[in-house]
Design a protein around this motif. Structure first.
Motif, PDB file in Angstrom:
ATOM      1  N   LEU A  37       0.767  -1.118  -0.092  1.00 50.02           N
ATOM      2  CA  LEU A  37      -0.012  -0.050  -0.016  1.00 50.02           C
ATOM      3  C   LEU A  37       0.905   1.125  -0.042  1.00 50.02           C
ATOM      4  N   VAL A  38       1.777   1.069   0.683  1.00 53.09           N
ATOM      5  CA  VAL A  38       2.860   2.343   0.859  1.00 53.09           C
ATOM      6  C   VAL A  38       3.498   2.683  -0.518  1.00 53.09           C
ATOM      7  N   LYS A  39       4.059   1.618  -0.908  1.00 51.25           N
ATOM      8  CA  LYS A  39       4.465   1.697  -2.445  1.00 51.25           C
ATOM      9  C   LYS A  39       3.590   2.205  -3.400  1.00 51.25           C
ATOM     10  N   LEU A  40       2.381   1.546  -3.395  1.00 51.66           N
ATOM     11  CA  LEU A  40       1.504   2.191  -4.381  1.00 51.66           C
ATOM     12  C   LEU A  40       0.981   3.772  -4.049  1.00 51.66           C
ATOM     13  N   ARG A  41       1.163   4.017  -2.895  1.00 50.46           N
ATOM     14  CA  ARG A  41       0.490   5.432  -2.714  1.00 50.46           C
ATOM     15  C   ARG A  41       1.693   6.300  -3.073  1.00 50.46           C
ATOM     16  N   ALA A  42       2.928   6.048  -2.719  1.00 49.17           N
ATOM     17  CA  ALA A  42       3.908   6.831  -3.021  1.00 49.17           C
ATOM     18  C   ALA A  42       4.184   6.873  -4.513  1.00 49.17           C
ATOM     19  N   THR A  82      -7.045   0.405   7.994  1.00 45.59           N
ATOM     20  CA  THR A  82      -6.856   0.192   9.544  1.00 45.59           C
ATOM     21  C   THR A  82      -6.348   1.609  10.167  1.00 45.59           C
ATOM     22  N   PRO A  83      -6.170   1.813  11.356  1.00 47.92           N
ATOM     23  CA  PRO A  83      -5.435   3.019  11.813  1.00 47.92           C
ATOM     24  C   PRO A  83      -4.008   2.792  11.656  1.00 47.92           C
ATOM     25  N   ARG A  84      -3.500   1.360  11.740  1.00 47.21           N
ATOM     26  CA  ARG A  84      -2.101   1.451  11.383  1.00 47.21           C
ATOM     27  C   ARG A  84      -1.916   1.823   9.690  1.00 47.21           C
ATOM     28  N   GLU A  85      -2.614   1.369   9.033  1.00 48.34           N
ATOM     29  CA  GLU A  85      -2.469   1.596   7.603  1.00 48.34           C
ATOM     30  C   GLU A  85      -2.618   3.113   7.134  1.00 48.34           C
ATOM     31  N   ARG A  86      -3.451   3.875   7.898  1.00 48.58           N
ATOM     32  CA  ARG A  86      -3.702   4.838   7.803  1.00 48.58           C
ATOM     33  C   ARG A  86      -2.371   5.933   8.343  1.00 48.58           C
ATOM     34  N   ALA A  87      -1.964   5.441   9.456  1.00 57.96           N
ATOM     35  CA  ALA A  87      -0.507   6.113   9.951  1.00 57.96           C
ATOM     36  C   ALA A  87       0.550   5.819   8.804  1.00 57.96           C
ATOM     37  N   ALA A  88       0.683   4.736   8.269  1.00 55.49           N
ATOM     38  CA  ALA A  88       1.660   4.456   7.362  1.00 55.49           C
ATOM     39  C   ALA A  88       1.367   5.239   5.979  1.00 55.49           C
ATOM     40  N   LEU A  89      -0.013   5.557   5.658  1.00 54.07           N
ATOM     41  CA  LEU A  89      -0.168   6.268   4.332  1.00 54.07           C
ATOM     42  C   LEU A  89       0.151   7.815   4.703  1.00 54.07           C
ATOM     43  N   ALA A  90      -0.329   8.054   5.920  1.00 52.08           N
ATOM     44  CA  ALA A  90       0.044   9.607   6.076  1.00 52.08           C
ATOM     45  C   ALA A  90       1.527   9.836   6.112  1.00 52.08           C
ATOM     46  N   ALA A 126      11.733   2.055   3.931  1.00 57.10           N
ATOM     47  CA  ALA A 126      10.936   1.713   2.570  1.00 57.10           C
ATOM     48  C   ALA A 126      10.299   2.689   2.004  1.00 57.10           C
ATOM     49  N   ILE A 127       9.789   3.789   2.473  1.00 57.81           N
ATOM     50  CA  ILE A 127       9.223   4.876   1.888  1.00 57.81           C
ATOM     51  C   ILE A 127      10.298   5.515   0.950  1.00 57.81           C
ATOM     52  N   SER A 128      11.496   5.702   1.728  1.00 59.30           N
ATOM     53  CA  SER A 128      12.575   6.414   0.900  1.00 59.30           C
ATOM     54  C   SER A 128      13.130   5.496  -0.390  1.00 59.30           C
ATOM     55  N   THR A 129      13.002   4.338  -0.294  1.00 60.48           N
ATOM     56  CA  THR A 129      13.326   3.154  -1.532  1.00 60.48           C
ATOM     57  C   THR A 129      12.602   3.309  -2.533  1.00 60.48           C
ATOM     58  N   ILE A 130      11.052   3.436  -2.166  1.00 60.56           N
ATOM     59  CA  ILE A 130      10.060   3.432  -3.304  1.00 60.56           C
ATOM     60  C   ILE A 130      10.099   4.817  -3.970  1.00 60.56           C
ATOM     61  N   ASN A 131      10.559   5.860  -3.187  1.00 60.61           N
ATOM     62  CA  ASN A 131      10.703   7.103  -3.845  1.00 60.61           C
ATOM     63  C   ASN A 131      11.952   7.345  -4.542  1.00 60.61           C
ATOM     64  N   SER A 132      12.834   6.416  -4.354  1.00 63.96           N
ATOM     65  CA  SER A 132      14.103   6.167  -5.204  1.00 63.96           C
ATOM     66  C   SER A 132      13.809   5.641  -6.499  1.00 63.96           C
ATOM     67  N   TRP A 133      13.133   4.513  -6.622  1.00 62.83           N
ATOM     68  CA  TRP A 133      12.749   3.552  -7.654  1.00 62.83           C
ATOM     69  C   TRP A 133      11.752   4.569  -8.575  1.00 62.83           C
ATOM     70  N   ASN A 134      10.956   5.246  -7.773  1.00 66.00           N
ATOM     71  CA  ASN A 134       9.990   6.140  -8.510  1.00 66.00           C
ATOM     72  C   ASN A 134      11.040   7.242  -9.490  1.00 66.00           C
TER      73      ASN A 134
END
Length: 146
Positions: A37-42, A82-90, A126-134
């Protein structure tokens, strides 16, 4: 859109390092569906068609529902997370749009409620890595195969 170059063949050593980082991130003890989900959103925020296609496909293979995948773009208005997913997406949005958000305290507080210190670091990596791939895929116009 025409691809600009194949970054894998143009700089194999650099891509070996990126692939090693990606492999290390994939072994971190965070839930795989959450990471997708994080990779998709980024990737959505960065306008990376290749990565949106890749991570939505990977998420479906891991059992994610189409309904939730469609809702990732509007997760704040959707009841499916979920609240955990929402925190990760935010946190994903805050770090992906860092020059605009400066990683707000409110997002960090929400993250700290749902994730341990180690998990916060792991998620941030993980967020930094997908941003690099993007940035590689968008910059060099990598397109999804049909």
């Amino acid at each position: 859109m025409t691809p600009r170059l194949d970054f894998y063949t143009a700089s194999p050593d650099a891509l070996k390092a990126m692939l090693a980082l990606d492999a290390a991130v994939s072994k971190l003890p965070l839930e795989k569906p959450l990471i997708e989900l994080v990779k998709l959103r980024a990737s959505q925020l960065n306008g990376c068609a290749f990565c949106v296609d890749l991570h939505s496909t990977d998420a479906r293979k891991r059992g994610e529902t189409e309904r939730r995948l469609y809702a990732v773009a509007v997760w704040r208005e959707s009841p499916f997370f979920t609240p955990r997913e929402r925190a990760a997406l935010a946190w994903t949005e805050a770090l992906t749009r860092l020059s605009e958000t400066h990683a707000p305290d409110e997002d960090y507080a929400q993250l700290a409620e749902e994730f341990s210190e180690r998990e916060r670091v792991d998620l941030t990596l993980a967020i930094s890595t997908i941003n690099s791939w993007n940035r590689l895929a968008v910059g060099f116009r990598k397109i999804p195969s049909e």
